[in-house]
Scaffold this active site. Sequence first.
Site, short mmCIF file in Angstrom:
data_model
loop_
_atom_site.label_atom_id
_atom_site.label_comp_id
_atom_site.label_asym_id
_atom_site.label_seq_id
_atom_site.Cartn_x
_atom_site.Cartn_y
_atom_site.Cartn_z
N CYS A 121 5.05 -6.66 7.70
CA CYS A 121 6.18 -6.24 8.54
C CYS A 121 6.45 -7.34 9.55
CB CYS A 121 5.84 -4.93 9.26
SG CYS A 121 7.22 -4.27 10.22
N GLU A 154 0.83 -1.20 0.00
CA GLU A 154 0.00 0.00 0.00
C GLU A 154 0.87 1.26 0.00
OE1 GLU A 154 -4.21 -0.99 2.06
OE2 GLU A 154 -2.52 -0.95 3.42
N CYS A 170 0.16 -1.15 15.87
CA CYS A 170 0.21 -0.96 14.41
C CYS A 170 -0.46 -2.11 13.68
CB CYS A 170 1.67 -0.85 13.97
SG CYS A 170 1.86 -0.64 12.19
N CYS A 182 -1.51 6.64 9.56
CA CYS A 182 -0.36 5.95 10.14
C CYS A 182 -0.80 4.69 10.87
CB CYS A 182 0.35 6.82 11.18
SG CYS A 182 0.72 8.45 10.63
N CYS A 232 3.61 8.56 0.85
CA CYS A 232 4.06 7.64 1.90
C CYS A 232 4.27 6.27 1.26
CB CYS A 232 2.98 7.59 2.99
SG CYS A 232 3.34 6.43 4.31
N CYS A 272 4.86 -4.32 16.53
CA CYS A 272 4.48 -3.20 17.39
C CYS A 272 2.99 -3.35 17.68
CB CYS A 272 4.78 -1.88 16.70
SG CYS A 272 6.52 -1.69 16.26
N HIS A 297 7.84 6.52 20.87
CA HIS A 297 6.58 6.10 21.50
C HIS A 297 6.63 5.85 23.00
CE1 HIS A 297 5.29 5.94 17.43
NE2 HIS A 297 5.80 4.78 17.14
#
Length: 325
Positions: free
Chosen positions: A102, A81, A109, A317, A95, A106, A202
């Site tokens: 991935c 994407e 996410c 995000c 982006c 996390c 974070h």
Amino acid sequence: MDLELVTEVLAPEPAYRTRQVWDWAARGAKSYGEMTNLSVGLREQLEERVPFSTLELIHEAKSVDGTMKALFHTSDGHPVEAVLMPFRDGRRSVCLSSQSGCPLTCTFCATGQMQFRRNLTAWEILDQALHFRRLEPIDHVVFMGMGEPMLNFDAAITAARRLPDVGVTPRRTTISTVGWLPGLRRFVDEVEEPIRLALSLHAPTDALRSELMPVNDRYPLDEVIAECLRYYELRRRKVFVEYVMLAGVNDSLDHARGLAQLLDPKIFKVNMIPYNPTGMFAGSSRETMAHFKDALHKSGFSPTLRLTRGRDIAAACGQLAATSA
Ligand code: SAH
């Protein structure tokens, strides 16, 4: 466009031919047919042997705020994407994803929840940008889509180094990382272009960061921060810090004070990110975010609150997870 394949097909030709093809593609050409400084014969050969894009567009969505999200498939069927964000001041920011899925997990996410497929090639990364370049000129790129760019260092950097041809200078290119040290070290040592570095932080402490981002157990904060300091020493560019605001988790005044102790405001620029719903957490309230921001301000920072874009099409995000397939 796979430029290695182009070079192979054009092997009998003078070396500058590949460059001619790339220049057309980088300026937004939609087909080989447009490349009028190549003979018709060469254009036909290219058409036969080199797909114009390494990615197939599967689905495109447009947000009420103008943000566009494109879902592609690689030629072996993996989802990718990318997002185009037009801003009121005229900026056009893209982006890009560096991996399909991935391997990091996390907790906040969405990409981390999907299966990791594979690293993208430099051409697959660039083709995301070229897709949007064919619609309109672009001037900023952030490597903040799916995946961890420092886990796919060579392809990400090869792609970033070709972006100036597409209209995006190194100063307007940002690579975001969780702090994957092997890649981050190479970035600091090997990449002399002034490409911007962003760190997904974070949390101000190892204990909390490890809870939110398991990768922190492997590469703890002090080592990651040390690498960021080295980047600043060498490049003299501030490091962006991304800090997603999770209600009751990392958004107290103590956390803000912790950040101020950890980071030097001369070196780090904090960007607070409103949490985009992915299921697991709740986002901090506006008041909490305002207090957090004030506290950082008092410690000498000039924090910014990231504009949330494209939430209605799950393009914001942390929301990229190829669900529109
Ligand atoms: N792997 C790299 C590149 C992805 S950048 C990195 O993590 O830096 C994507 C950014 O969006 C990261 O800062 C990530 O932490 C943040 N993000 C992830 N999930 C989010 C969510 N649900 N809401 C807001 N930001 C999120």
